[in-house]
Design a protein around this motif. Structure first.
Motif, PDB file in Angstrom:
ATOM      1  N   GLN A 181      14.069 -24.848 -19.377  1.00 13.48           N
ATOM      2  CA  GLN A 181      15.108 -24.016 -18.775  1.00 13.48           C
ATOM      3  C   GLN A 181      14.553 -22.631 -18.455  1.00 13.48           C
ATOM      4  OE1 GLN A 181      18.010 -25.157 -17.972  1.00 13.48           O
ATOM      5  NE2 GLN A 181      17.819 -27.126 -18.977  1.00 13.48           N
ATOM      6  N   PRO A 182      14.454 -22.250 -17.159  1.00 16.73           N
ATOM      7  CA  PRO A 182      13.887 -20.942 -16.826  1.00 16.73           C
ATOM      8  C   PRO A 182      14.765 -19.773 -17.216  1.00 16.73           C
ATOM      9  CG  PRO A 182      14.757 -22.010 -14.856  1.00 16.73           C
ATOM     10  CD  PRO A 182      14.825 -23.029 -15.971  1.00 16.73           C
ATOM     11  N   SER A 183      16.068 -20.030 -17.488  1.00 16.23           N
ATOM     12  CA  SER A 183      16.992 -18.925 -17.740  1.00 16.23           C
ATOM     13  C   SER A 183      17.029 -18.487 -19.205  1.00 16.23           C
ATOM     14  CB  SER A 183      18.407 -19.315 -17.290  1.00 16.23           C
ATOM     15  OG  SER A 183      18.870 -20.431 -18.018  1.00 16.23           O
ATOM     16  N   ILE A 184      16.341 -19.199 -20.102  1.00 19.02           N
ATOM     17  CA  ILE A 184      16.426 -18.838 -21.515  1.00 19.02           C
ATOM     18  C   ILE A 184      15.229 -17.993 -21.936  1.00 19.02           C
ATOM     19  CG2 ILE A 184      17.656 -20.986 -21.999  1.00 19.02           C
ATOM     20  CD1 ILE A 184      15.122 -21.891 -23.476  1.00 19.02           C
ATOM     21  N   GLN A 185      15.430 -17.236 -23.000  1.00 19.42           N
ATOM     22  CA  GLN A 185      14.361 -16.449 -23.590  1.00 19.42           C
ATOM     23  C   GLN A 185      13.765 -17.249 -24.752  1.00 19.42           C
ATOM     24  OE1 GLN A 185      13.384 -13.474 -22.459  1.00 19.42           O
ATOM     25  NE2 GLN A 185      14.978 -13.293 -20.903  1.00 19.42           N
ATOM     26  N   VAL A 209       4.105 -14.025 -28.701  1.00 23.21           N
ATOM     27  CA  VAL A 209       4.894 -15.171 -28.244  1.00 23.21           C
ATOM     28  C   VAL A 209       4.668 -15.287 -26.742  1.00 23.21           C
ATOM     29  CG1 VAL A 209       7.176 -16.209 -28.048  1.00 23.21           C
ATOM     30  CG2 VAL A 209       6.629 -14.787 -30.033  1.00 23.21           C
ATOM     31  N   ALA A 210       4.109 -16.414 -26.310  1.00 27.86           N
ATOM     32  CA  ALA A 210       3.771 -16.564 -24.901  1.00 27.86           C
ATOM     33  C   ALA A 210       4.109 -17.960 -24.426  1.00 27.86           C
ATOM     34  CB  ALA A 210       2.284 -16.275 -24.679  1.00 27.86           C
ATOM     35  N   GLY A 211       4.278 -18.100 -23.123  1.00 28.48           N
ATOM     36  CA  GLY A 211       4.570 -19.423 -22.559  1.00 28.48           C
ATOM     37  C   GLY A 211       5.359 -19.294 -21.278  1.00 28.48           C
ATOM     38  N   GLY A 212       6.112 -20.356 -20.955  1.00 27.67           N
ATOM     39  CA  GLY A 212       6.900 -20.313 -19.735  1.00 27.67           C
ATOM     40  C   GLY A 212       7.716 -21.564 -19.542  1.00 27.67           C
ATOM     41  N   SER A 213       8.484 -21.576 -18.457  1.00 28.04           N
ATOM     42  CA  SER A 213       9.300 -22.744 -18.131  1.00 28.04           C
ATOM     43  C   SER A 213       8.496 -23.659 -17.216  1.00 28.04           C
ATOM     44  CB  SER A 213      10.607 -22.321 -17.459  1.00 28.04           C
ATOM     45  OG  SER A 213      10.336 -21.640 -16.256  1.00 28.04           O
ATOM     46  N   SER A 232      -7.685 -22.702 -19.873  1.00 31.65           N
ATOM     47  CA  SER A 232      -6.788 -23.847 -19.690  1.00 31.65           C
ATOM     48  C   SER A 232      -5.382 -23.295 -19.495  1.00 31.65           C
ATOM     49  CB  SER A 232      -6.812 -24.772 -20.910  1.00 31.65           C
ATOM     50  OG  SER A 232      -6.415 -24.072 -22.064  1.00 31.65           O
ATOM     51  N   GLY A 233      -4.516 -24.097 -18.919  1.00 31.53           N
ATOM     52  CA  GLY A 233      -3.155 -23.629 -18.712  1.00 31.53           C
ATOM     53  C   GLY A 233      -2.459 -24.392 -17.620  1.00 31.53           C
ATOM     54  N   LEU A 234      -1.360 -23.837 -17.133  1.00 32.73           N
ATOM     55  CA  LEU A 234      -0.527 -24.571 -16.189  1.00 32.73           C
ATOM     56  C   LEU A 234       0.199 -23.616 -15.262  1.00 32.73           C
ATOM     57  CD1 LEU A 234       2.770 -25.783 -17.852  1.00 32.73           C
ATOM     58  CD2 LEU A 234       1.326 -23.991 -18.813  1.00 32.73           C
ATOM     59  N   ILE A 235       0.822 -24.199 -14.232  1.00 27.79           N
ATOM     60  CA  ILE A 235       1.660 -23.467 -13.292  1.00 27.79           C
ATOM     61  C   ILE A 235       3.100 -23.542 -13.787  1.00 27.79           C
ATOM     62  CG2 ILE A 235       2.398 -23.276 -10.904  1.00 27.79           C
ATOM     63  CD1 ILE A 235      -0.611 -22.778 -11.459  1.00 27.79           C
ATOM     64  N   THR A 236       3.766 -22.388 -13.868  1.00 23.47           N
ATOM     65  CA  THR A 236       5.111 -22.326 -14.441  1.00 23.47           C
ATOM     66  C   THR A 236       6.124 -21.838 -13.401  1.00 23.47           C
ATOM     67  OG1 THR A 236       4.819 -20.046 -15.183  1.00 23.47           O
ATOM     68  CG2 THR A 236       4.170 -21.785 -16.714  1.00 23.47           C
ATOM     69  N   LEU A 237       7.396 -22.083 -13.711  1.00 22.99           N
ATOM     70  CA  LEU A 237       8.471 -21.572 -12.861  1.00 22.99           C
ATOM     71  C   LEU A 237       8.789 -20.124 -13.220  1.00 22.99           C
ATOM     72  CD1 LEU A 237      10.380 -22.418 -10.607  1.00 22.99           C
ATOM     73  CD2 LEU A 237      12.043 -23.094 -12.331  1.00 22.99           C
ATOM     74  N   SER A 238       8.695 -19.797 -14.509  1.00 22.55           N
ATOM     75  CA  SER A 238       8.781 -18.413 -14.966  1.00 22.55           C
ATOM     76  C   SER A 238       7.962 -18.327 -16.231  1.00 22.55           C
ATOM     77  CB  SER A 238      10.234 -17.997 -15.233  1.00 22.55           C
ATOM     78  OG  SER A 238      10.772 -18.740 -16.292  1.00 22.55           O
ATOM     79  N   GLU A 239       7.438 -17.156 -16.527  1.00 22.64           N
ATOM     80  CA  GLU A 239       6.537 -17.016 -17.662  1.00 22.64           C
ATOM     81  C   GLU A 239       6.803 -15.695 -18.356  1.00 22.64           C
ATOM     82  OE1 GLU A 239       5.540 -15.148 -14.294  1.00 22.64           O
ATOM     83  OE2 GLU A 239       5.458 -17.304 -14.451  1.00 22.64           O
ATOM     84  N   GLY A 240       6.321 -15.587 -19.554  1.00 29.33           N
ATOM     85  CA  GLY A 240       6.577 -14.357 -20.280  1.00 29.33           C
ATOM     86  C   GLY A 240       5.649 -14.194 -21.462  1.00 29.33           C
ATOM     87  N   MET A 241       5.640 -13.008 -21.995  1.00 31.00           N
ATOM     88  CA  MET A 241       4.802 -12.701 -23.147  1.00 31.00           C
ATOM     89  C   MET A 241       5.456 -11.579 -23.926  1.00 31.00           C
ATOM     90  SD  MET A 241       0.799 -11.703 -23.195  1.00 31.00           S
ATOM     91  CE  MET A 241       0.428 -13.230 -22.366  1.00 31.00           C
ATOM     92  N   ALA A 242       5.476 -11.694 -25.239  1.00 31.84           N
ATOM     93  CA  ALA A 242       6.096 -10.668 -26.065  1.00 31.84           C
ATOM     94  C   ALA A 242       5.267 -10.451 -27.318  1.00 31.84           C
ATOM     95  CB  ALA A 242       7.516 -11.060 -26.452  1.00 31.84           C
TER      96      ALA A 242
END
Length: 857
Positions: free
Chosen positions: A121-125, A141-145, A329-339
């Motif tokens: 879900q791209p809308s959640i934190q 904390v890192a990752g994405g939708s 390594s990694g992937l293409i995301t719809l939204s991403e973030g890092m905290a």
């Protein structure tokens, strides 16, 4: 030492050879990240099975992805496995269903250093699903939708679970694990600010004094289907505590308000932004040179899909630079973030990465200079930043994007000037110059917007006319008349709130629009305040004017379903008030009886019934006519209002249908009914099924099957124990669509009953094609169930037909022992009714099961 291997999965045999060649079975702390290119449930389950067989102890997370990173390059439509081998770092993976609202993952282990997570879900934190991390520890904390092809659902998974509505994560435990971050996105403001006129927490209630959805429809067009995912493409910026913060729309609510990704307040100003490539290049070089001072052993990166598409050349070079630091390594995301542990850096349209190492930081001098270049460049033009270790070669594509960025800066200035001019023109067109109140055009537009935004919702329009105002004009002249109008306008403005719109319709006539739903009593209170305010003494050059007014009220949609009718009827009611002597309030069609007013108030109460826990379920036992045992129940909704007492479903269900509230009520009934049946199952009553009625509007709603699936997941109930009761008339209008939905429901394992059978069309031409499990004979046929009657013949025919169609038959409304015996003789399968038991509370239902068995001979 951290080692990373990237591998393109082809088949089991090649993977087995790769594992043996790299001797992966010798390692104890292995993280496998699997990115399944445009994958399906079946493909993921096959990979899970293979991984369990070849590396049973591996810690695994994965997801679908339209593209992933392989050997430092972006590859599309392939399945990529990233093996990361840790020497000293403990690895722990897990999965959270988003429906587990209260479930949070503990993070109190002092060795925790990082969390990597992927969500559907791209809308959640992501951070919201982990318990608060102590601020004294820097935990990343890192990752994405995740993404997938357009016709497939997005999925995340661990070694033994898959979900389309959840989060997978890996926690890395090692107090000495070195982590450095890379996060590159640069925005610039464009245009004038968008003013938040009302907000509560992260919910935007109004923008420029109108519903947010209406504002954005006018600004960006009516197509807002995917607007809540606009963090990827349409973020906003606002100043908070002296810092520029990025903010995007998370959700569009049914009432036209919106939820934002950050908390907002009334008075906050948002700005549209664009991505500035010049600043991104400078930022990238700064971050890359910082990372070059460390011993980086592996890099996990998350690249935004839109960023990849718009800045393809730049993104490839950026990825190449990261590969020079360590295996990427990694992937293409719809939204991403890092905290970090304190400061959130959740943004979109970016490249985010974390660099890991189990080797201590090296001195700057011991790290060799890294010089990288991209081959096959189209121009030798280089930015000034090439004096640093890293540099970018400009392609023609990047040059065009830089031109775009500079053009946007120029346009920003022009837009600011244009916006100011448009604001002046808008005020001249839509506002009365004497009172500065909205004029007739703006009043009409406001009602138009409310009608389009508030489908099936009520609002009220008040017309106010000054009594005998013509006498003031004739006696003292128009100058004094205009002065009086101005004073009254100011008095009306003093009553203005975000939920009340006040305008000058014409001459001495004012219009009040109540955006918030109010019952007749509340409107009377407000209207009396208006009359009292207008009637306050008004002095002019020694003359005291005693002014009164007449008010007419009309409701949408009761008194009209379009703007012209609503305004005309409010005007009609106002004229009637003047004919009755003025200084009073008249509702249009005031002859409406008490029952209609009661219905209006009932709807307002019903809207709050769920949140106030006023609804509850009773359960009517269903008896197996072959065994005489109770083996199921029908859930029946009841409403206990604190003032009105028990309200019959015959009163409130039709209102819920008309207003659309049936969807929320229906979701609650499904959730509560499934929960209760599972509670009985856990107590040892494992043979019980439960029947739940579903209205036609609820059944045909696009999200019904999704909500049904969530209810089953939430309760944990076996789908085979759930029977959904549908009416014939609810399906006959759209048989093909009904059959398609019924098949989806049966694919979940849920059974389908046709309720009130015999009272609708009962056409065999469509009945034989319906995927059903049960027919319920309507109680009207059982009431006169005696031999040699028409009803007797109909019941017998229905049972015979049910047996012929291989579906179960239930007779409802059974009130005598004789009816029970006769139904069994006819081979009817089940029965329910007052002879067996009336609807009862859950505790009483269990007592009945324990004490009753019907002897049916």
């Amino acid at each position: 030492m951290v080692k990373t291997y990237n591998y393109e999965f082809i088949d089991k045999e090649q993977l087995k050879n790769f594992i043996e060649k790299q001797r992966l079975r010798l390692y104890t702390n292995i993280l496998a990240q699997i990115f399944v290119g445009n994958g399906t449930w079946k493909e993921i389950q096959e990979i899970q099975f293979i991984m369990k067989e070849l590396l049973p102890d591996v810690q695994l997370i994965g997801c679908t992805s339209s593209a992933a990173i392989l050997d430092g390059k972006i590859v599309e439509g392939k399945t990529v496995i990233n093996f990361t081998l840790f020497e000293h770092t403990k690895v722990e993976t897990g999965l959270i269903q988003i429906t587990d609202h209260d479930k949070k993952i503990e993070t109190d282990n002092i060795d925790l250093k990082a969390i990597i997570a992927y969500t559907t879900q791209p809308s959640i934190q992501i951070r919201d699903f982990f318990n608060d991390i102590p601020t004294e520890r820097e935990v990343i904390v890192a990752g994405g939708s995740v993404t997938n092809s357009s016709d497939k659902e997005v999925l995340v998974f661990t070694s033994d679970s898959v979900t389309s509505n959840g989060i997978v994560f890996v926690k890395l435990y090692n107090p000495n694990l070195f982590i450095a971050t890379y996060h590159n996105t640069e925005y610039c403001k464009i245009g004038e600010s968008i003013k938040i006129t009302k907000a509560e927490n992260n919910r935007i209630l109004s923008i420029n004094n109108e519903k947010p959805v209406r504002f954005f429809e006018k600004s960006f067009g009516s197509y807002l289907k995917d607007f809540h995912q606009a963090g990827c493409e349409l973020p906003f910026m606002f100043v908070k505590n002296g810092d520029d913060k990025l903010c995007f729309i998370k959700d569009i609510l049914p009432d036209g308000t919106m939820k934002a990704s950050l908390e907002l307040r009334s008075g906050d100003e948002l700005y549209m932004v664009y991505v500035d490539l010049v600043r991104m290049i400078d930022s990238s070089i700064l971050h890359l040179n910082r990372l070059a001072n460390y011993s980086v052993e592996t890099v996990f990166t998350f690249i935004n899909m839109r960023r990849k598409d718009l800045f393809e050349s730049f993104t490839k070079q950026e990825l190449h630079h990261l590969q020079a630091l360590g295996e990427v390594s990694g992937l293409i995301t719809l939204s991403e973030g890092m905290a970090g542990s304190v400061t959130d850096k959740t943004t979109n349209f970016s490249v985010a990465a974390i660099a890991l190492s189990e080797t201590e930081k090296l001195p700057i001098a011991s790290k060799k200079d890294v010089e990288t270049a991209i081959e096959e460049t189209e121009t030798e033009t280089l930015p000034a930043a090439t004096r640093k270790k890293f540099h970018y070669h400009f392609t023609s594509e990047m040059s065009k994007q830089l031109y775009f960025a500079n053009t946007m800066k120029l346009l920003t200035e022009q837009l600011a000037y244009l916006s100011c001019s448009l604001e002046k023109a808008n005020r001249m067109l839509f506002y009365d110059k004497d009172t500065e109140l909205p004029n007739r055009l703006k009043i009409t537009e406001t009602v138009d917007n409310l009608i389009s935004d508030n489908v099936n919702k009520r609002f009220a329009v008040l017309f106010i006319d000054i009594d005998r105002f013509k006498l003031i004009n004739d006696s003292f002249g128009h100058y004094v008349g205009d002065m009086v109008i101005g004073i009254i306008a100011n008095r009306l403005k003093s009553l203005l709130t975000d939920d009340i719109f006040i305008g000058r319709f014409a001459g001495d006539k004012f219009t009040v629009i109540l955006r918030k739903e109010l019952d007749a009593k509340q409107i009377m209170i407000l209207a009396n305040k208006i009359l009292l305010s207008i009637s306050e003494p008004l002095d002019y050059e020694g003359h005291e004017f005693a002014i009164s007014a007449s008010i007419g009220v009309s409701y949408y949609p009761d008194d009209g379903k379009d703007t012209e009718t609503i305004l005309r009827n409010a005007d009609t009611a106002m004229n009637r008030a003047k004919k009755y002597g003025g200084n009073q309030i008249i509702f249009f069609a005031s002859e409406m009886n008490v029952q209609i007013k009661y219905k209006f108030e009932l709807e307002n109460y019903l809207r709050r019934a769920i949140e106030k826990n006023e609804l509850f379920l009773l359960y009517q036992p269903v008896v197996d006519l072959q065994t005489g045992r109770i083996n199921g129940s029908e859930a029946l909704i009841r409403w206990n209002h604190p003032n009105l007492g028990l309200i019959s479903p015959m009163e409130f269900i039709p209102i819920a249908e008309e207003t659309g509230l049936i969807h929320e009520i229906g979701k609650w009934v499904l959730m509560e009914g499934c929960r209760q049946n599972q509670e009985w199952f856990d107590s040892g009553y494992d043979e019980l099924f439960i029947s739940i009625n579903v209205s036609a509007r609820q059944f045909l709603h696009p999200t019904f099957v999704e909500h049904l699936h969530r209810s089953l997941q939430y309760s944990g109930m076996d789908p085979k124990k759930l029977h959904l009761e549908l009416t014939e008339t609810g399906m006959i209008d759209n048989v093909e669509k009904s059959i398609a939905i019924m098949k989806e429901i049966q694919n979940l394992g849920v059974k389908i009953s046709i309720d009130d059978f015999g009272t609708g069309y009962s056409s065999l031409s469509y009945l034989k094609n319906l995927p059903i499990d049960t027919l319920k004979i309507d109680r009207s046929f059982i009431n006169n169930f005696k031999s040699e009657t028409v009803d007797y013949s109909i019941v017998k025919a229905i049972i015979t037909m049910g047996n012929g169609l291989s579906v179960k038959v239930v007779a409802e409304g059974v009130e005598t022992y004789e009816q029970l015996i006769e139904l069994k003789k006819m081979n009817c399968d089940y029965a329910q009714g007052y002879y067996i038991e009336k609807p009862v509370h859950p505790d009483r239902f269990i007592e009945i099961i324990n004490n009753k068995k019907f002897q049916i001979s």
